[in-house]
Design an enzyme around this catalytic site. Structure first.
Site, PDB file in Angstrom:
ATOM      1  N   HIS A 371      15.588  53.094   9.438  1.00 53.44           N
ATOM      2  CA  HIS A 371      14.385  53.283  10.246  1.00 53.44           C
ATOM      3  C   HIS A 371      13.314  54.029   9.450  1.00 53.44           C
ATOM      4  O   HIS A 371      13.620  54.950   8.697  1.00 53.44           O
ATOM      5  CB  HIS A 371      14.714  54.070  11.520  1.00 53.44           C
ATOM      6  N   PRO A 372      12.067  53.663   9.628  1.00 58.55           N
ATOM      7  CA  PRO A 372      10.984  54.333   8.902  1.00 58.55           C
ATOM      8  C   PRO A 372      10.598  55.655   9.559  1.00 58.55           C
ATOM      9  O   PRO A 372      10.879  55.879  10.736  1.00 58.55           O
ATOM     10  CB  PRO A 372       9.830  53.332   9.026  1.00 58.55           C
ATOM     11  N   SER A 388       8.639  47.429  14.277  1.00 58.73           N
ATOM     12  CA  SER A 388       8.252  48.831  14.122  1.00 58.73           C
ATOM     13  C   SER A 388       6.733  48.989  14.151  1.00 58.73           C
ATOM     14  O   SER A 388       6.200  49.947  14.719  1.00 58.73           O
ATOM     15  CB  SER A 388       8.815  49.401  12.820  1.00 58.73           C
ATOM     16  N   GLU A 391       5.652  48.767  17.758  1.00 60.37           N
ATOM     17  CA  GLU A 391       6.091  49.930  18.539  1.00 60.37           C
ATOM     18  C   GLU A 391       5.248  51.172  18.223  1.00 60.37           C
ATOM     19  O   GLU A 391       4.819  51.890  19.136  1.00 60.37           O
ATOM     20  CB  GLU A 391       7.578  50.193  18.261  1.00 60.37           C
ATOM     21  N   GLN A 392       5.032  51.430  16.946  1.00 64.04           N
ATOM     22  CA  GLN A 392       4.257  52.623  16.581  1.00 64.04           C
ATOM     23  C   GLN A 392       2.799  52.492  17.015  1.00 64.04           C
ATOM     24  O   GLN A 392       2.184  53.460  17.475  1.00 64.04           O
ATOM     25  CB  GLN A 392       4.375  52.892  15.079  1.00 64.04           C
ATOM     26  N   PHE A 423      13.656  61.009  11.745  1.00 57.39           N
ATOM     27  CA  PHE A 423      13.527  61.245  13.186  1.00 57.39           C
ATOM     28  C   PHE A 423      13.306  59.902  13.869  1.00 57.39           C
ATOM     29  O   PHE A 423      12.401  59.142  13.515  1.00 57.39           O
ATOM     30  CB  PHE A 423      12.347  62.167  13.461  1.00 57.39           C
ATOM     31  N   ILE A 424      14.157  59.597  14.854  1.00 54.79           N
ATOM     32  CA  ILE A 424      14.100  58.302  15.543  1.00 54.79           C
ATOM     33  C   ILE A 424      13.911  58.551  17.027  1.00 54.79           C
ATOM     34  O   ILE A 424      14.631  59.369  17.628  1.00 54.79           O
ATOM     35  CB  ILE A 424      15.383  57.479  15.298  1.00 54.79           C
ATOM     36  N   ALA A 426      12.556  56.257  20.736  1.00 56.42           N
ATOM     37  CA  ALA A 426      12.044  55.027  21.350  1.00 56.42           C
ATOM     38  C   ALA A 426      10.633  55.313  21.832  1.00 56.42           C
ATOM     39  O   ALA A 426      10.418  55.836  22.927  1.00 56.42           O
ATOM     40  CB  ALA A 426      12.945  54.584  22.504  1.00 56.42           C
ATOM     41  N   VAL A 427       9.659  54.981  21.010  1.00 56.28           N
ATOM     42  CA  VAL A 427       8.283  55.402  21.287  1.00 56.28           C
ATOM     43  C   VAL A 427       7.725  54.773  22.557  1.00 56.28           C
ATOM     44  O   VAL A 427       6.784  55.299  23.159  1.00 56.28           O
ATOM     45  CB  VAL A 427       7.354  55.080  20.095  1.00 56.28           C
TER      46      VAL A 427
END
Length: 471
Positions: A371-372, A388, A391-392, A423-424, A426-427
């Site tokens: 994950h980024p 990603s 989502e971001q 750090f992950i 679910a945005v």
């Protein structure tokens, strides 16, 4: 690879609004099974007499003999019960669907004429009222073809609906393969019609009932008099009517037999139920063919690639990116027992998570590290995966002030230095402010706690991603 053919999901928590005509809160559908003259009998070339669904307690087949009492009970259904029901429903102006056994119809021309004159639908109930569970596939296919031929000859038009009743595991597939039926009813698994796909052909299923059915006058546990039957039907109707008022309208099927409900003491309960539904507005009393035509117009079949029918390459290609840069999870999930219940977001999510949860700690750490960083260098360079990136951007992380970007950069580094993975979160569950709050708070966790939380967040992200591509 294991595949499980039964469908345990159905419509799930959100069944479709059937949009019944006139805004009806419930569709009530009465079926009258016409089997008299099509039952097991040596006169019909059978090896033994009938033993099913009569008022003879504990009846058994008489091998090679006529069972005079059994025959006369079936004859009562044709001679008296049918006409009593005919008067009841025509006076109430409620249309019926007849499940007609072809050989029984051929032996009852006056009743067939009355059915047609009343505008009732005459669906096929097979060639003979006998068990099909032990029939060879070719024998059952031939029986279906002969039932259609004889039905068409006797009634004047081919049947558009089918119900065997005493069916085999092959019946629904064979009837669908025949290709000429608007609906098949050899299931009891839902309150609404639904489509199935058999060898690339969409077949409408209109489920039937064995509980709101007068057959329980002849089985245990069952009804003892007409009031028992009426009470049950009224309770079922009232509950479904309430659902139609507050949730989603449904369909209520009621199964009847001339030789059972056609007796006066039993019919009194049916009359009471009809009087009950007549006192309610927004009730659609329809034939099954009417329901089939409505469903086809309002809810035509939907086609989409079904996970349980995919080959490995297609499955991994479709879902390999759900867990960031970790196609091995989808590859392992492909070997689980998949079925129709997995042809949805929740189904695929479940099998992917199972493989993620049972992976080694090192493998799960690899998923986390795939994950980024949030608003990190990859995002700034436009090198995130499509998922990603979306989502971001949805959380506004692609439009940060210089100060916000510096804050994220600092937190990313502190978190990575302490825990050893990005750090992950679910945005989609958060705003930019709540993401920063969670970031600050979770940095303080110990590594074990944070590893478990990161894994939960990975699963939540996967859930959102699957909801984008599957029902």
């Amino acid at each position: 690879m294991a595949r499980y053919s039964r469908n345990m999901r159905g419509y799930g928590a959100n069944p479709p609004d059937p949009k019944w005509p006139g805004g009806a809160k419930i569709a009530v559908q009465f079926v009258l099974n016409y089997e008299e003259g099509g039952e097991n009998c040596v006169l019909h070339g059978d090896a033994a007499s009938e033993a099913f669904l009569s008022d003879i307690p504990g009846a058994s087949q008489w091998q090679g003999q006529r069972h005079w009492n059994m025959e006369s009970i079936y004859e009562y259904g044709a001679r008296a019960g049918f006409w009593r029901l005919h008067r009841l429903f025509t006076r109430a102006e409620i249309p019926l669907t007849i499940y007609g056994v072809a050989t029984a119809l051929a032996r009852s021309p006056a009743q067939v004429e009355a059915m047609k004159s009343a505008g009732w639908e005459i669906a096929s109930h097979g060639l003979k009222w006998v068990e099909h569970k032990d029939m060879a596939v070719e024998d059952e296919r031939a029986s279906i073809a002969e039932a259609i031929r004889l039905h068409t000859e006797v009634v004047g038009e081919r049947p558009r609906g089918w119900y065997t009743g005493r069916c085999s595991a092959n019946t629904v597939r064979l009837v669908a393969e025949e290709g000429g039926f608007d609906y098949v009813s050899d299931t009891y698994d839902d309150d609404l019609p639904y489509w199935i796909d058999i060898d690339g052909r969409h077949q409408l299923i209109i489920p039937y009932t064995l509980e709101a059915n007068d057959m329980r006058f002849a089985t245990a546990p069952g009804w003892t008099d007409g009031n028992d039957f009426a009470d049950y039907l009224i309770n079922a109707f009232d509950e479904l009517y309430l659902e139609g008022s507050t949730d989603t309208p449904k369909m209520m099927s009621i199964g009847l037999h001339c030789r059972l409900i056609g007796r006066p003491g039993k019919l009194a309960g049916l009359r009471r139920f009809i009087e009950h539904i007549k006192r309610h507005d927004d009730v659609w009393c329809a034939r099954r063919i009417d329901i089939a035509e409505h469903w086809k117009a309002v809810h035509p079949p939907l086609s989409f690639p079904r996970p349980c029918e995919m080959d490995r390459e297609t499955f991994v290609g479709s879902y390999g990116s759900i867990f960031e840069h970790s196609p091995w999870i989808a590859d392992r999930a492909f070997d689980l027992e998949l079925g129709p219940a997995h042809d949805c977001a929740a189904g695929v999510h479940n099998v992917l998570c199972r493989m993620f949860r049972t992976a080694s700690s090192e493998e799960r750490l690899g998923v986390l590290n795939a994950h980024p960083d949030l608003a990190g260098k990859l995002a700034q360079a436009g090198r995130l995966t499509a998922e990603s990136t979306s989502e971001q951007a949805g959380a506004g992380l692609n439009m940060l002030t210089d100060e916000e970007r510096e804050t994220f950069t600092r937190l990313n580094q502190v978190y990575m230095d302490k825990h050893g993975f990005p750090f992950i979160i679910a945005v989609r569950d958060h705003t930019k402010a709540s993401i920063l709050e969670a970031f600050e708070r979770r940095i303080a966790n110990d590594r074990e706690t944070e590893f478990a939380e990161a894994c939960r967040q990975v699963e939540r992200i996967a859930q959102f991603r699957l909801q984008d591509v599957l029902p």
